[in-house]
Enzyme design. Structure first.
Site, PDB file in Angstrom:
ATOM      1  N   TYR A   1      -2.982   0.643 -11.199  1.00  0.00           N
ATOM      2  CA  TYR A   1      -1.839   1.554 -11.284  1.00  0.00           C
ATOM      3  C   TYR A   1      -0.530   0.804 -11.068  1.00  0.00           C
ATOM      4  O   TYR A   1      -0.507  -0.276 -10.493  1.00  0.00           O
ATOM      5  CB  TYR A   1      -1.966   2.716 -10.295  1.00  0.00           C
ATOM      6  CG  TYR A   1      -1.844   2.322  -8.849  1.00  0.00           C
ATOM      7  CD1 TYR A   1      -2.960   1.943  -8.125  1.00  0.00           C
ATOM      8  CD2 TYR A   1      -0.608   2.323  -8.211  1.00  0.00           C
ATOM      9  CE1 TYR A   1      -2.852   1.568  -6.806  1.00  0.00           C
ATOM     10  CE2 TYR A   1      -0.487   1.947  -6.884  1.00  0.00           C
ATOM     11  CZ  TYR A   1      -1.613   1.576  -6.185  1.00  0.00           C
ATOM     12  OH  TYR A   1      -1.502   1.198  -4.877  1.00  0.00           O
TER      13      TYR A   1
ATOM     14  N   SER B   1       0.826  -1.215   0.000  1.00  0.00           N
ATOM     15  CA  SER B   1       0.000   0.000   0.000  1.00  0.00           C
ATOM     16  C   SER B   1       0.861   1.266   0.000  1.00  0.00           C
ATOM     17  O   SER B   1       1.839   1.378   0.738  1.00  0.00           O
ATOM     18  CB  SER B   1      -0.913   0.018   1.227  1.00  0.00           C
ATOM     19  OG  SER B   1      -1.568   1.269   1.295  1.00  0.00           O
ATOM     20  N   LYS B   2       0.455   2.218  -0.821  1.00  0.00           N
ATOM     21  CA  LYS B   2       1.150   3.517  -0.885  1.00  0.00           C
ATOM     22  C   LYS B   2       0.525   4.514   0.090  1.00  0.00           C
ATOM     23  O   LYS B   2       1.013   5.636   0.219  1.00  0.00           O
ATOM     24  CB  LYS B   2       1.028   4.110  -2.304  1.00  0.00           C
ATOM     25  CG  LYS B   2       1.556   3.224  -3.416  1.00  0.00           C
ATOM     26  CD  LYS B   2       3.057   3.231  -3.435  1.00  0.00           C
ATOM     27  CE  LYS B   2       3.601   2.441  -4.613  1.00  0.00           C
ATOM     28  NZ  LYS B   2       4.848   1.746  -4.279  1.00  0.00           N
TER      29      LYS B   2
ATOM     30  N   LYS C   1     -13.757  -3.529   1.602  1.00  0.00           N
ATOM     31  CA  LYS C   1     -14.634  -2.368   1.402  1.00  0.00           C
ATOM     32  C   LYS C   1     -16.108  -2.686   1.711  1.00  0.00           C
ATOM     33  O   LYS C   1     -16.858  -1.808   2.116  1.00  0.00           O
ATOM     34  CB  LYS C   1     -14.485  -1.818  -0.025  1.00  0.00           C
ATOM     35  CG  LYS C   1     -13.121  -1.167  -0.252  1.00  0.00           C
ATOM     36  CD  LYS C   1     -12.989  -0.561  -1.622  1.00  0.00           C
ATOM     37  CE  LYS C   1     -11.563  -0.068  -1.837  1.00  0.00           C
ATOM     38  NZ  LYS C   1     -11.355   0.559  -3.137  1.00  0.00           N
TER      39      LYS C   1
ATOM     40  N   GLU D   1     -23.874   9.664   0.803  1.00  0.00           N
ATOM     41  CA  GLU D   1     -24.607   9.223  -0.386  1.00  0.00           C
ATOM     42  C   GLU D   1     -23.698   8.426  -1.327  1.00  0.00           C
ATOM     43  O   GLU D   1     -24.097   7.407  -1.885  1.00  0.00           O
ATOM     44  CB  GLU D   1     -25.191  10.423  -1.145  1.00  0.00           C
ATOM     45  CG  GLU D   1     -26.150   9.961  -2.233  1.00  0.00           C
ATOM     46  CD  GLU D   1     -26.476  11.009  -3.282  1.00  0.00           C
ATOM     47  OE1 GLU D   1     -25.909  12.104  -3.274  1.00  0.00           O
ATOM     48  OE2 GLU D   1     -27.312  10.681  -4.165  1.00  0.00           O
TER      49      GLU D   1
ATOM     50  N   ASP E   1     -13.448   6.959  -3.991  1.00  0.00           N
ATOM     51  CA  ASP E   1     -12.792   6.425  -5.201  1.00  0.00           C
ATOM     52  C   ASP E   1     -13.305   7.125  -6.458  1.00  0.00           C
ATOM     53  O   ASP E   1     -12.522   7.535  -7.313  1.00  0.00           O
ATOM     54  CB  ASP E   1     -13.032   4.918  -5.318  1.00  0.00           C
ATOM     55  CG  ASP E   1     -12.179   4.125  -4.339  1.00  0.00           C
ATOM     56  OD1 ASP E   1     -11.103   4.620  -3.959  1.00  0.00           O
ATOM     57  OD2 ASP E   1     -12.594   3.013  -3.966  1.00  0.00           O
TER      58      ASP E   1
ATOM     59  N   GLY F   1     -16.452  -2.779 -17.493  1.00  0.00           N
ATOM     60  CA  GLY F   1     -16.528  -3.465 -16.208  1.00  0.00           C
ATOM     61  C   GLY F   1     -17.807  -3.131 -15.466  1.00  0.00           C
ATOM     62  O   GLY F   1     -18.383  -2.044 -15.649  1.00  0.00           O
TER      63      GLY F   1
HETATM   64  P1  ATR Z   1     -13.465  -4.822  -8.854  1.00  0.00           P
HETATM   65  O1  ATR Z   1     -13.929  -4.630  -7.458  1.00  0.00           O
HETATM   66  O2  ATR Z   1     -11.992  -4.526  -9.083  1.00  0.00           O
HETATM   67  O3  ATR Z   1     -14.319  -4.103  -9.844  1.00  0.00           O
HETATM   68  P2  ATR Z   1     -14.791  -7.338  -9.415  1.00  0.00           P
HETATM   69  O4  ATR Z   1     -15.972  -6.896  -8.641  1.00  0.00           O
HETATM   70  O5  ATR Z   1     -14.280  -8.724  -9.270  1.00  0.00           O
HETATM   71  O6  ATR Z   1     -13.536  -6.402  -9.135  1.00  0.00           O
HETATM   72  O7  ATR Z   1     -15.118  -7.035 -10.969  1.00  0.00           O
HETATM   73  C1  ATR Z   1     -14.203  -7.322 -11.958  1.00  0.00           C
HETATM   74  C2  ATR Z   1     -14.729  -6.776 -13.277  1.00  0.00           C
HETATM   75  O8  ATR Z   1     -13.726  -7.001 -14.292  1.00  0.00           O
HETATM   76  C3  ATR Z   1     -15.982  -7.449 -13.786  1.00  0.00           C
HETATM   77  O9  ATR Z   1     -16.756  -6.495 -14.483  1.00  0.00           O
HETATM   78  C4  ATR Z   1     -15.423  -8.512 -14.734  1.00  0.00           C
HETATM   79  O10 ATR Z   1     -16.323  -8.921 -15.741  1.00  0.00           O
HETATM   80  P3  ATR Z   1     -17.443 -10.044 -15.412  1.00  0.00           P
HETATM   81  O11 ATR Z   1     -18.500  -9.345 -14.624  1.00  0.00           O
HETATM   82  O12 ATR Z   1     -17.919 -10.475 -16.744  1.00  0.00           O
HETATM   83  O13 ATR Z   1     -16.728 -11.119 -14.652  1.00  0.00           O
HETATM   84  C5  ATR Z   1     -14.304  -7.733 -15.354  1.00  0.00           C
HETATM   85  N1  ATR Z   1     -13.257  -8.576 -15.966  1.00  0.00           N
HETATM   86  C6  ATR Z   1     -12.293  -9.298 -15.332  1.00  0.00           C
HETATM   87  N2  ATR Z   1     -11.484  -9.902 -16.221  1.00  0.00           N
HETATM   88  C7  ATR Z   1     -11.931  -9.548 -17.462  1.00  0.00           C
HETATM   89  C8  ATR Z   1     -11.511  -9.824 -18.794  1.00  0.00           C
HETATM   90  N3  ATR Z   1     -10.459 -10.600 -19.051  1.00  0.00           N
HETATM   91  N4  ATR Z   1     -12.221  -9.276 -19.800  1.00  0.00           N
HETATM   92  C9  ATR Z   1     -13.296  -8.486 -19.577  1.00  0.00           C
HETATM   93  N5  ATR Z   1     -13.740  -8.179 -18.326  1.00  0.00           N
HETATM   94  C10 ATR Z   1     -13.066  -8.696 -17.285  1.00  0.00           C
END
Ligand code: ATR
Length: 275
Positions: free
Chosen positions: A219, A15-16, A66, A78, A102, A127
């Site tokens: 990052y 952690s930074k 979290k 909120e 965030d 995502g």
């Molecule tokens: P975080 O809290 O970092 O968002 P998470 O809740 O596990 O982590 O969510 C990871 C996200 O990255 C999800 O949207 C996942 O897609 P899925 O919902 O389809 O699983 C996405 N993700 C992870 N690896 C991926 C990949 N190789 N290509 C596309 N999406 C990816």
């Protein structure tokens, strides 16, 4: 005695946050100590109880806690409520106030540090996990002309969009359908965890055409496959999440201490060149 703060996570060694908050404290002349706590998995609340008993004033929360912090708080802002996650706690007597900085940190990095406006722009977010969820409301508050949410598992993006219905022009798409969209995007943000494993989301190449900024939330990973693809398509600005990390820390610091530290020097110190 100095006021005590910490970041809590598992693992926490990389952690930074202690470095960032230590620098902020020196820069602003605030008398505080900032530690790193590794809580055992399943042991978040016991460890935080102990820290509070010792007189702590606040905590930053990182993976995987979290959601535990969200449950632990007895008051939510909120943004924390909407994000369904807490990345910062303030302790004030019996009050345990949960915040989530965030998303606002990400928006400040894009609009202030990188100088790329989001208002009236077309934004694509990859995502639908925790990282994307936290960014949705702050992004919509910038009033983009359209925010397109794309996810591998479409149902997750649909569920998120339903939650944020009425907050702004949010549209859901699968990756394959992106190729058919006539217009390009001004800002493309990778909020998936793909880069943590060196993977590339299945993006059609043309989504980067004309983009002003490609932003990788992870990052310190250098040129990830996502950023490499953006560069190959000629995107003018590439960024990773170091600025977001420092900006969310500055928000937390200001909330706790009532003084806003400047962030440019810390961002410069932590930046790993993207090449
Ligand atoms: P975080 O809290 O970092 O968002 P998470 O809740 O596990 O982590 O969510 C990871 C996200 O990255 C999800 O949207 C996942 O897609 P899925 O919902 O389809 O699983 C996405 N993700 C992870 N690896 C991926 C990949 N190789 N290509 C596309 N999406 C990816």
């Amino acid at each position: 005695m100095s006021d005590r703060y910490a970041v809590i996570g598992n693992p926490i060694g990389f952690s930074k946050s202690p470095l960032i908050h230590g620098t902020f404290a020196r820069m602003t002349g605030q008398d505080l100590v900032y530690e790193a706590i590794e809580a055992p998995l399943g042991g978040f609340s016991e460890r935080v109880d102990q820290f509070r008993t010792e007189g702590a004033k606040g905590l930053n929360i990182t993976a995987p806690f979290k959601l535990d912090a969200f449950a632990y708080a007895n008051e939510l802002s909120e943004s924390a409520d909407r994000a369904g996650a807490v990345n910062c706690l303030k302790f004030d007597g019996d009050r345990i106030i949960g915040e989530n900085f965030d998303g606002i940190g990400l928006v400040r990095d894009i609009t202030v540090n990188l100088g790329v406006k989001m208002a009236g722009q077309r934004v694509l977010m990859l995502g639908a996990g925790g990282a994307a969820r936290g960014a949705l409301l702050p992004f919509l508050r910038q009033e983009p002309s359209e925010l397109v949410l794309v996810n591998r598992t479409l149902s997750k993006a649909v569920a998120l969009a339903e939650e944020f219905a009425g907050c702004g022009p949010l549209i859901v798409s699968g990756y394959a359908e992106l190729a058919d969209l006539a217009e390009g995007y001004d800002v493309v943000v990778n909020a998936t965890s793909a880069s943590l494993r060196g993977e590339m989301p299945p993006l059609p190449g043309n989504v980067f055409r004309g983009a002003k900024l490609a932003y990788e939330l992870a990052y310190g990973k250098g040129l990830t496959p996502f950023l490499q693809a953006a560069r190959a398509e000629g995107v003018a600005k590439l960024a990773d999440g170091v600025g977001m990390l420092v900006e969310q820390a500055a928000e937390a610091f200001a909330w706790w201490r009532g003084v806003r530290p400047s962030t440019a020097q810390v961002i410069a110190e932590l930046t790993v060149p993207l090449s």
